[in-house]
Write a protein that holds these residues in place. Sequence first.
Motif, PDB file in Angstrom:
ATOM      1  N   THR A 138       1.519  12.927   3.229  1.00  0.00           N
ATOM      2  CA  THR A 138       2.524  12.043   1.853  1.00  0.00           C
ATOM      3  C   THR A 138       4.025  12.285   1.869  1.00  0.00           C
ATOM      4  O   THR A 138       4.451  13.915   2.404  1.00  0.00           O
ATOM      5  N   THR A 147       5.264   5.877  -6.232  1.00  0.00           N
ATOM      6  CA  THR A 147       3.515   6.227  -5.502  1.00  0.00           C
ATOM      7  C   THR A 147       3.439   7.122  -4.482  1.00  0.00           C
ATOM      8  O   THR A 147       5.398   6.655  -3.725  1.00  0.00           O
ATOM      9  N   GLU A 148       2.647   7.811  -4.232  1.00  0.00           N
ATOM     10  CA  GLU A 148       3.100   8.625  -3.292  1.00  0.00           C
ATOM     11  C   GLU A 148       3.554   7.982  -1.806  1.00  0.00           C
ATOM     12  O   GLU A 148       2.217   6.584  -1.864  1.00  0.00           O
TER      13      GLU A 148
END
Length: 469
Positions: A138, A147-148
């Motif tokens: 990620t 958000t990742e």
Amino acid sequence: MRFLPEEEQQRLVAACFARSDLTLEQLWMRYFALGGSLSLLELDAYLNGLFALPRVDRDMVAHAVNERLDEVTGPARAPYSHSVTDAKPLHGPLKALVDLLEGAHRAPPERLPAIVAEAGRALDLKIDVYLADYDQRTLVPLRPGATELDIETTVGGDVFRRAGTTVTREGTMWTVLLDGVERLGVLEIVPSGDADPDDPVLREQCRWLSALLGHLVTITTKYGDGLDRRRRHRLRRSPTELLWQSLPPLTGATERVVVGVSVQPAYDLCGTVFDYALSEGRAQLAMFDTGARTGSANTAVLNALAAYRAARHGGASLAEQFAAVGAELEARAGAPAVSGVLAELDLGTGVLRLLGAGQAAPLVVRGGEALPAAECAATRFASAGGPPPVTEIRLERGDLLALYSRGVTETTNGAGEPFGRARIAEHLGHDADELPPEIARRLTRAVLDHGRGEFRQDAGILITRWVAR
């Protein structure tokens, strides 16, 4: 703002360089330390009037020359692209670079996102930084609340995998974040005002910001934990922490060779280490492996690594390096057996010399196909009885060389079938056109998938591509 004509600036800078008593290599090192990323050949071409540089680069070269002139000759200086009376730039790429440099002075790592945001405003850009987690699954945002991003399925992940730049239909620019040649993450760049993401000048300015930021991320991580904590999804045990601190970067390159490495599991690595040293004329490569995941295995491979480095740093031959590792391991009775491969690649001729002990010989992939396996005759590292015969292979331009640990070949699926050498060759052939660090990352991901999402042994893979002139 008055700008000096490019040709006049080049002529005067070259004349001042001639008086600086610097070699071309010394000037390049000073320029690189200021954030420059041109090659030595490009710098040489510029000084000889054969290559045009962006204004930011021209001023970096001028500043590098001036630093030296201040040391040895006094007031006569190389000219900058703008007049001295302009003082500190108020807008544009030079202001962005100055803001980054001044903002990072004594700044803790966690302050970098704010510094980058200020530099972005100088270019009418909103910039968000994402760093790859240590599993390289990620991209972790530095901005709170963001958000990742999954590396396999998102636009940002695609840019990371390719180490490239993409502009989306919405006008957002994504570009890879590099420290030299090592991928650290990506930048999400949203233009504001009149900024055009398709403008080649803006793209060049963003590339400079990315290169400088990559250096700052690496430098600040060495003296603070703020960025390092963001990249971790799990705790590392102390043996694993010690091992990672002993390893070189996962990517290294010169004009003639590129090395990319992946070792997993990132948070529980224990019995596998790697090393490389790149110079003008050769690449020296090594991998050591115990096949076990215990505290004593960790100690054994680190001892082997230290003995290899000590011999290599002392100018020892390949055979002498092999003997030095053997002597170190023999002195530690009861330690787990260590297997491994030592290699030297002549970057002028492509001749690869190998010595192995108890480990499968490296794979060479040419044109998508694996060559017949080389022989590594020794069953263990030893100091007595002389080294085993050295295996020689002549590489061709673009060939891939893969050193790998036993955990790669021996990882089994649900039916008990090992991943095996044939699958390694298949994956290397399929991904041969990718960057070596991406080839290595994909291969360890394939091993993980084969092992049903679990590493029961360390999986280490070191990919080398020879780029002949």
